[in-house]
Design an enzyme around this catalytic site. Structure first.
Site, mmCIF file in Angstrom:
data_model
loop_
_atom_site.group_PDB
_atom_site.id
_atom_site.type_symbol
_atom_site.label_atom_id
_atom_site.label_comp_id
_atom_site.label_asym_id
_atom_site.label_seq_id
_atom_site.Cartn_x
_atom_site.Cartn_y
_atom_site.Cartn_z
ATOM 1 N N ASP A 120 23.212 38.208 57.768
ATOM 2 C CA ASP A 120 24.447 37.948 57.040
ATOM 3 C C ASP A 120 25.446 37.205 57.922
ATOM 4 O OD1 ASP A 120 26.778 38.061 55.533
ATOM 5 O OD2 ASP A 120 26.505 40.147 54.941
ATOM 6 N N ASP A 125 24.437 28.285 47.511
ATOM 7 C CA ASP A 125 24.137 28.681 46.136
ATOM 8 C C ASP A 125 25.405 28.511 45.295
ATOM 9 O OD1 ASP A 125 23.495 30.043 43.742
ATOM 10 O OD2 ASP A 125 22.124 31.368 44.811
#
Length: 259
Positions: free
Chosen positions: A136, A159
């Protein structure tokens, strides 16, 4: 004939997928109730990718576990370092690293096949200025990087989360910019690119409104694609669909606003 998964992928339950390679959940102790901007993809890892992961991860890989601060100067032999968040299969990352060996690239993604592919590209290209991060990026920025340790930040084709109810998952948000800004040196460039028009508009609005960043374009708009950013696989797919690609280049201001 397609490559078969490496033997390590057909492991007994409980054993690591790639011994010595990236772990499945590096920041397991840092689970938080927050919305993620990414969704891990469990694509098949080829034999070659698996071999690169097992052999090269101890040399050039990094699990983002949030358990210590990175010494980027030592990691990259004193080179200026750019963080790239989301690199897909790594072809563009490798091309940029080869074209600019005087800059270190810390490339972060959660896509295991891409991690293996980039490691292979780095070895075959003799790219000693690439390191591959697994996990992350929020935890990396928040807990593992020193203030003003980055010379740049790249977010290419993240995304777009096109459905309105998912817009809150988009990574380019005010909170992300506030987190990233102190890790960037004054004048460091934040470079975003997207082929999703509504996301480009949101990026431009959010970045222009953030007090820690200044648009490199006098008109406050999008920037021409800089020569150092190669065409990516995702970009090619978007262009094939008739999408328009937008680049956004912003610099971190000299003095950050007080909290």
């Amino acid at each position: 004939m397609s490559e078969q998964p490496p033997a390590s992928a057909r492991r007994p339950k409980g054993e690591p997928r790639f011994p010595g390679g990236p772990v499945a959940d590096p920041a397991g102790s840092h689970h938080e109730r927050r919305i993620r901007s990414f969704q891990p993809r469990r694509s098949r890892v080829t034999t070659g990718q698996g071999e690169y992961l097992e052999r090269l991860w101890p040399l050039w890989g990094l699990d983002i576990d949030g358990r210590g601060t990175l010494d980027l100067k030592a990691m990259f032999d004193g080179l200026p370092v750019v963080l790239e968040i989301g690199f897909g299969m790594g072809e563009a990352t490798a091309e940029m690293a080869a074209a600019d060996p005087g800059t270190g690239i810390l490339a972060v993604d959660v896509h295991t096949p891409g991690q293996g592919n980039l490691l292979g590209l780095a070895e075959r290209g003799g790219l000693g200025n690439v390191r591959v991060g697994n996990g992350d990026a929020i935890i990396l920025l928040r807990e593992m990087l020193e203030p003003e340790s980055l010379d740049g930040l790249r977010v290419y084709f993240p995304d777009p989360w096109p459905k309105k109810r998912h817009h809150k998952r988009r990574i380019i948000q005010p909170d992300f910019l506030t987190l990233a800004a102190p890790r960037l040196k004054p004048g460091a460039v934040l470079h975003c690119a997207t082929d999703w028009e509504p996301y480009a508009e949101q990026m431009l609005e959010v970045l222009n409104a953030h007090p820690a960043f200044e648009n490199t374009q006098a008109d406050g708009g999008y920037a021409p694609r800089p020569a150092f950013r190669p065409l990516t696989r995702f970009e090619g797919q978007g262009l094939d669909k008739g999408h328009v690609v937008h680049d956004l280049l912003f610099t971190r201001v000299a003095e950050l606003p007080s909290a």
